[in-house]
Design an enzyme around this catalytic site. Structure first.
Site, PDB file in Angstrom:
ATOM      1  N   ASN A   1      91.269  49.980  35.378  1.00  0.00           N
ATOM      2  CA  ASN A   1      90.145  50.264  34.478  1.00  0.00           C
ATOM      3  C   ASN A   1      90.759  50.688  33.144  1.00  0.00           C
ATOM      4  OD1 ASN A   1      87.988  51.113  33.002  1.00  0.00           O
ATOM      5  ND2 ASN A   1      86.992  52.210  34.703  1.00  0.00           N
TER       6      ASN A   1
ATOM      7  N   GLU B   1      90.493  43.720  36.636  1.00  0.00           N
ATOM      8  CA  GLU B   1      89.915  44.663  35.675  1.00  0.00           C
ATOM      9  C   GLU B   1      88.616  45.210  36.260  1.00  0.00           C
ATOM     10  OE1 GLU B   1      89.662  43.256  31.494  1.00  0.00           O
ATOM     11  OE2 GLU B   1      87.595  43.972  31.576  1.00  0.00           O
TER      12      GLU B   1
ATOM     13  N   PRO C   1      91.983  55.741  29.185  1.00  0.00           N
ATOM     14  CA  PRO C   1      91.540  56.945  28.469  1.00  0.00           C
ATOM     15  C   PRO C   1      90.153  57.445  28.869  1.00  0.00           C
ATOM     16  CG  PRO C   1      91.643  55.040  27.005  1.00  0.00           C
ATOM     17  CD  PRO C   1      92.318  54.648  28.271  1.00  0.00           C
ATOM     18  N   ASN C   2      90.075  58.739  28.956  1.00  0.00           N
ATOM     19  CA  ASN C   2      88.842  59.492  29.226  1.00  0.00           C
ATOM     20  C   ASN C   2      88.377  59.427  30.680  1.00  0.00           C
ATOM     21  OD1 ASN C   2      88.446  60.293  26.407  1.00  0.00           O
ATOM     22  ND2 ASN C   2      87.998  58.142  26.057  1.00  0.00           N
TER      23      ASN C   2
ATOM     24  N   ARG D   1      75.489  47.051  27.737  1.00  0.00           N
ATOM     25  CA  ARG D   1      75.601  48.208  26.843  1.00  0.00           C
ATOM     26  C   ARG D   1      75.786  47.735  25.383  1.00  0.00           C
ATOM     27  NH1 ARG D   1      79.883  52.194  29.233  1.00  0.00           N
ATOM     28  NH2 ARG D   1      78.920  53.535  27.657  1.00  0.00           N
TER      29      ARG D   1
ATOM     30  N   HIS E   1      85.303  47.900  35.718  1.00  0.00           N
ATOM     31  CA  HIS E   1      84.502  48.820  34.911  1.00  0.00           C
ATOM     32  C   HIS E   1      83.421  49.417  35.778  1.00  0.00           C
ATOM     33  CE1 HIS E   1      86.542  47.521  31.370  1.00  0.00           C
ATOM     34  NE2 HIS E   1      86.353  46.276  31.770  1.00  0.00           N
TER      35      HIS E   1
ATOM     36  N   ARG F   1      81.929  63.444  32.604  1.00  0.00           N
ATOM     37  CA  ARG F   1      81.750  62.598  31.417  1.00  0.00           C
ATOM     38  C   ARG F   1      80.531  61.690  31.593  1.00  0.00           C
ATOM     39  NH1 ARG F   1      85.159  57.116  30.210  1.00  0.00           N
ATOM     40  NH2 ARG F   1      84.247  56.717  28.180  1.00  0.00           N
TER      41      ARG F   1
ATOM     42  N   TYR G   1      78.504  57.026  34.255  1.00  0.00           N
ATOM     43  CA  TYR G   1      79.723  56.874  35.062  1.00  0.00           C
ATOM     44  C   TYR G   1      79.662  57.544  36.435  1.00  0.00           C
ATOM     45  CZ  TYR G   1      81.552  55.170  30.626  1.00  0.00           C
ATOM     46  OH  TYR G   1      81.743  54.447  29.476  1.00  0.00           O
TER      47      TYR G   1
ATOM     48  N   ALA H   1      88.324  52.169  27.167  1.00  0.00           N
ATOM     49  CA  ALA H   1      88.066  51.644  25.815  1.00  0.00           C
ATOM     50  C   ALA H   1      89.132  50.654  25.345  1.00  0.00           C
ATOM     51  CB  ALA H   1      87.943  52.801  24.828  1.00  0.00           C
TER      52      ALA H   1
HETATM   53  C1  DQA Z   1      84.505  51.647  31.133  1.00  0.00           C
HETATM   54  C2  DQA Z   1      83.704  50.897  30.063  1.00  0.00           C
HETATM   55  C3  DQA Z   1      84.365  51.023  28.711  1.00  0.00           C
HETATM   56  O1  DQA Z   1      83.604  50.320  27.719  1.00  0.00           O
HETATM   57  C4  DQA Z   1      84.451  52.472  28.282  1.00  0.00           C
HETATM   58  O2  DQA Z   1      85.140  52.594  27.051  1.00  0.00           O
HETATM   59  C5  DQA Z   1      85.059  53.341  29.335  1.00  0.00           C
HETATM   60  C6  DQA Z   1      84.754  53.089  30.743  1.00  0.00           C
HETATM   61  C7  DQA Z   1      83.786  51.652  32.514  1.00  0.00           C
HETATM   62  O3  DQA Z   1      84.447  51.972  33.498  1.00  0.00           O
HETATM   63  O4  DQA Z   1      82.593  51.367  32.583  1.00  0.00           O
HETATM   64  O5  DQA Z   1      85.747  54.312  29.025  1.00  0.00           O
HETATM   65  O6  DQA Z   1      85.753  50.994  31.314  1.00  0.00           O
END
Ligand code: DQA
Length: 148
Positions: free
Chosen positions: A74, A98, A10-11, A107, A100, A18, A23, A77
């Site tokens: 990735n 995984e 998501p997102n 954070r 990020h 964003r 990011y 959230a």
């Molecule tokens: C994320 C880190 C997550 O905590 C966050 O909710 C994201 C992006 C990252 O790529 O740093 O949406 O996965």
């Protein structure tokens, strides 16, 4: 042809606009294109999928079973909340890395916990979008190692 699945949660469709301080400036399509170009040079292919919906990510993991050498994921959230995604990873025979983009450990406290990392092959965090490429490299190297 061997191939990897790139899954983004998501997102992450909003990458580039964003919170660019966290990011970065690259959009998701650019990341997907660059990673595919890198893999094609190595003789592998990349299929990319992004969804804002947990169930669609679960379906994508199920469908990946026996179809891919690995998944670069990735989970955004959902990393911190999803027992269902953890169970999906455990249910299939495809190794998952995984990724990020940000350093989730520097954070908010709630980002430090990953429900998925314990059932993944590994986790990469904080390298920016290089993390996706580092994950691809790990799959390539592991494949060469197995052939030796
Ligand atoms: C994320 C880190 C997550 O905590 C966050 O909710 C994201 C992006 C990252 O790529 O740093 O949406 O996965």
């Amino acid at each position: 042809m061997k191939r990897l699945l790139l899954l983004n949660g998501p997102n992450l469709n909003l990458l580039g606009t964003r919170e660019p301080d966290i990011y970065g400036q690259s959009g998701l399509e650019e990341i997907e294109r660059d990673l595919q170009a890198f893999l094609i040079e190595e003789g592998w292919d990349l299929i990319s999928f992004q969804s804002n919906h947990e169930g669609e990510l679960i379906d994508a993991i199920h469908q990946a079973n026996h179809q891919y050498e690995g998944i670069i994921f990735n989970p955004a959230a959902y990393t911190h909340t999803s027992v269902a995604l953890r169970d999906a990873i455990s249910a299939v025979n495809v190794p998952v890395i995984e990724v990020h983009i940000s350093n989730v450990h520097s954070r908010e406290a709630f980002r430090r916990e990953s429900l998925l990392a314990p059932v993944c092959w590994g986790q990469i965090a904080g390298l920016g979008t290089i993390g996706y490429k580092a994950a691809a490299l790990a799959f390539l190297e592991e494949d060469k190692r197995k052939d030796d």
